[in-house]
Design an enzyme around this catalytic site. Structure first.
Site: not given
Ligand code: PPE
Length: 306
Positions: A159
């Site tokens: 991330k």
């Molecule tokens: N793909 C992406 C690109 C992504 O950013 C997230 C989380 C996910 C999949 C799902 O990952 P997880 O949270 O581990 O299940 N996105 C984070 C950030 C959102 C934002 O606006 O900043 C979140 O959900 O916290």
């Protein structure tokens, strides 16, 4: 959106909200040279609990390693303790937690080794990420004109803050077109993920989701694998084409911020009967109970703040 809190944790200190500032000449601002996590804590019968804290702390440090930091001064245990402290001192129950490791004190000329990693953690009360009506009605999505990163261009297991310029392009375009969220295809043209969520298709009682090579290894995605297995739905990891979205029985997206939300429409084509479908509803129900510590089977996912 009120993002206020009493304190932000910065390199071991609890700094009052208004004083939690970073200098303009910080490479994190200029180049996106930072990595972050998105975590939620929820009120439970035993007090606030951070959901899947260890996995998030591990992924934060993994992201920093992928970015290129060769030695980090924090362990998973220390990061986890600092996250719990941040929730506790702010007196939050349900909240969103945002730790960031950023390049500080040098690091210009685009060399990570010229600076040091710094860590800060904020928390705030953040409600429905995909809008007030998302849970009840589902959301409308488009297939983006932007492509998700190739892993050799921007490493998608991390991330990295700079990676999210791609999400800004897609989300802004999507919302300006009148949709709620964008679905990005990978460089081969298969479905990758949304701007901040992983995606699942339901077809004939099976769940299908893209394998993780081009996308973030979502922690909600992994919780959904477990919940689906326990509910008796097989989960397949395989490529999904754009037209397979259109003929799915159900499509839903999952992420920490969004939780688990059905898609009612993609590119002006209704998904199923245009409402959140029964499999999505069944999974949502278990997920919402699990995050609040209501199901003994999943209680190990809740790290009580104490
Ligand atoms: N793909 C992406 C690109 C992504 O950013 C997230 C989380 C996910 C999949 C799902 O990952 P997880 O949270 O581990 O299940 N996105 C984070 C950030 C959102 C934002 O606006 O900043 C979140 O959900 O916290």
């Amino acid at each position: 959106m009120a993002m206020e809190s009493k304190f932000i944790w910065m390199n071991g200190e609890l700094v009052p909200f208004e004083k939690a500032t970073i200098h303009f000449l910080t490479p994190a601002l200029h180049y996106g040279a930072a990595v972050f996590e998105g975590i939620r804590a929820y009120n439970t019968a035993k007090g606030p609990a951070v959901f899947r804290l260890t996995e998030h702390a591990e992924r934060l440090l993994d992201s920093a390693r992928i970015f290129g930091f060769r030695s980090l001064p924090w362990t998973v245990e220390q990061v986890s303790a600092a996250i719990k402290d941040t929730v506790r001192v702010n007196g939050f129950g349900d909240c969103y937690i945002r730790p960031v490791i950023y390049l500080d004190g040098g690091g210009w000329n685009l060399n990570v080794d010229g600076g040091q990693p710094a860590l800060a953690i904020a928390a705030w009360e953040w409600g429905n990420y995909l809008g007030e009506e998302a849970l009840a009605k589902g959301i409308r999505a488009n297939v983006s004109s932007f492509t998700r990163h190739h892993p050799n261009v921007m490493m998608t297991k991390a991330k990295i803050s700079g990676n999210y310029a791609n999400s800004y392009f897609a989300k802004t375009e999507s919302v300006r077109l009148g949709f709620d969220e964008a679905i990005l295809l990978d460089p081969q043209g298969y479905v990758a993920e949304c701007t901040g969520e992983n995606l699942f298709v339901v077809r004939s009682g099976k769940l299908i989701t893209p394998a993780t090579a081009p996308v973030l290894e979502g922690i909600t995605r992994s919780s959904i694998f477990q919940i689906a297995a326990d509910l008796g739905y097989p989960v397949l990891e395989q490529p999904i084409s754009r037209d397979q979205l259109y003929i799915a029985d159900e499509v839903f997206v999952v992420g920490t911020a969004a939780e688990c939300i059905g898609l009612s429409e993609i590119d002006f084509r209704a998904i199923g009967d245009g409402k959140t479908g029964p499999v999505t509803r069944a999974i949502q129900k278990v997920y919402h109970a699990a995050i609040r510590g209501k199901l003994p089977k999943y209680e190990a996912w809740c790290a009580y703040v104490g």
